[in-house]
Design an enzyme around this catalytic site. Sequence first.
Site, PDB file in Angstrom:
ATOM      1  N   TYR A   1      26.302  86.810  75.136  1.00  0.00           N
ATOM      2  CA  TYR A   1      27.013  88.007  74.663  1.00  0.00           C
ATOM      3  C   TYR A   1      28.396  87.641  74.127  1.00  0.00           C
ATOM      4  O   TYR A   1      28.813  88.112  73.060  1.00  0.00           O
ATOM      5  CB  TYR A   1      27.119  88.988  75.825  1.00  0.00           C
ATOM      6  CG  TYR A   1      27.814  90.288  75.526  1.00  0.00           C
ATOM      7  CD1 TYR A   1      27.210  91.269  74.752  1.00  0.00           C
ATOM      8  CD2 TYR A   1      29.069  90.561  76.076  1.00  0.00           C
ATOM      9  CE1 TYR A   1      27.837  92.480  74.513  1.00  0.00           C
ATOM     10  CE2 TYR A   1      29.706  91.771  75.840  1.00  0.00           C
ATOM     11  CZ  TYR A   1      29.083  92.722  75.060  1.00  0.00           C
ATOM     12  OH  TYR A   1      29.708  93.918  74.827  1.00  0.00           O
TER      13      TYR A   1
ATOM     14  N   LYS B   1      29.742  88.212  70.315  1.00  0.00           N
ATOM     15  CA  LYS B   1      30.884  89.076  70.049  1.00  0.00           C
ATOM     16  C   LYS B   1      32.046  88.305  69.419  1.00  0.00           C
ATOM     17  O   LYS B   1      32.825  88.866  68.643  1.00  0.00           O
ATOM     18  CB  LYS B   1      31.323  89.768  71.340  1.00  0.00           C
ATOM     19  CG  LYS B   1      30.337  90.828  71.828  1.00  0.00           C
ATOM     20  CD  LYS B   1      29.987  91.827  70.750  1.00  0.00           C
ATOM     21  CE  LYS B   1      29.232  93.028  71.302  1.00  0.00           C
ATOM     22  NZ  LYS B   1      28.824  93.973  70.216  1.00  0.00           N
TER      23      LYS B   1
END
Length: 267
Positions: free
Chosen positions: A158, A162
């Site tokens: 993640y 991001k």
Amino acid sequence: MGTLDGKVAIVSGSGRGIGRDIALRLASEGASVVVNDLDPEPAHETVEDIKAAGGHAIAYVGSVTDDDFAERFVGTAIDAFDGLDIIVNNAGYTWDTVIQKMTDEQWDTILDVHLKAPFRILRAAQPYIKANPADYHRKVVNVSSVAGLYGNPGQSNYAAAKAGIVGLTKTLAKEWGRYKVNVNAVAYGFILTRMTEAVAGDDSFVEIGGRKIKAGVSAAVMERVKTSNPLGRPGTPTEAAGAVYVLCTQDTDYVSGQCLTVDAGSR
């Protein structure tokens, strides 16, 4: 009169959570919105809520990771509302574990949802934007996270995705400035959603794309948010949506290539 009257917006992952609040806010300011969700029920519910409030919306149901999703998503806005002015890349979820336990499937899935899908949507939108110049500024807002800025244990997939969103945002700001498009990102801190409201260890799961994904945060993390956050609490989806809305208005026509951290000053 709304600040977004006459504008057309697409918001991925807008049947639930932060995305839903973004769609509702943009619609309340006059934008016509294409609402997307992986599941039909939340997508159509958001559309009906927008219409009940006097707004304009249509649902496009599907996974952002489908090969033909981007073209169809962009095409829905053009076909239904004859335009495309605002793109919000919001869809996503977390699938956490420490790196030595993370599978290729976990890594690839989260990178596909959070980074490849926004890339594809923006690529699909470029021909229309180039061929239809506007005398106003179009807007792109990509959703990042403080995990992408600072890292977070158990979220190497993640956090990497991001962080990539920030790089994509800054690059597109440079490429699309000539089209009068502002491209920015928001990096959320702790926002209460279905992925974070439950307490870890309570066997809380959400089903996403046929997978059961563990949800929730530990009681220790929740307590740390309360003590380390200057406001003493997590953020709400409505507050998260407000940051996106600001970046969609003409008040930010000279703001581009930026990543707005939305975490109440925790970092």
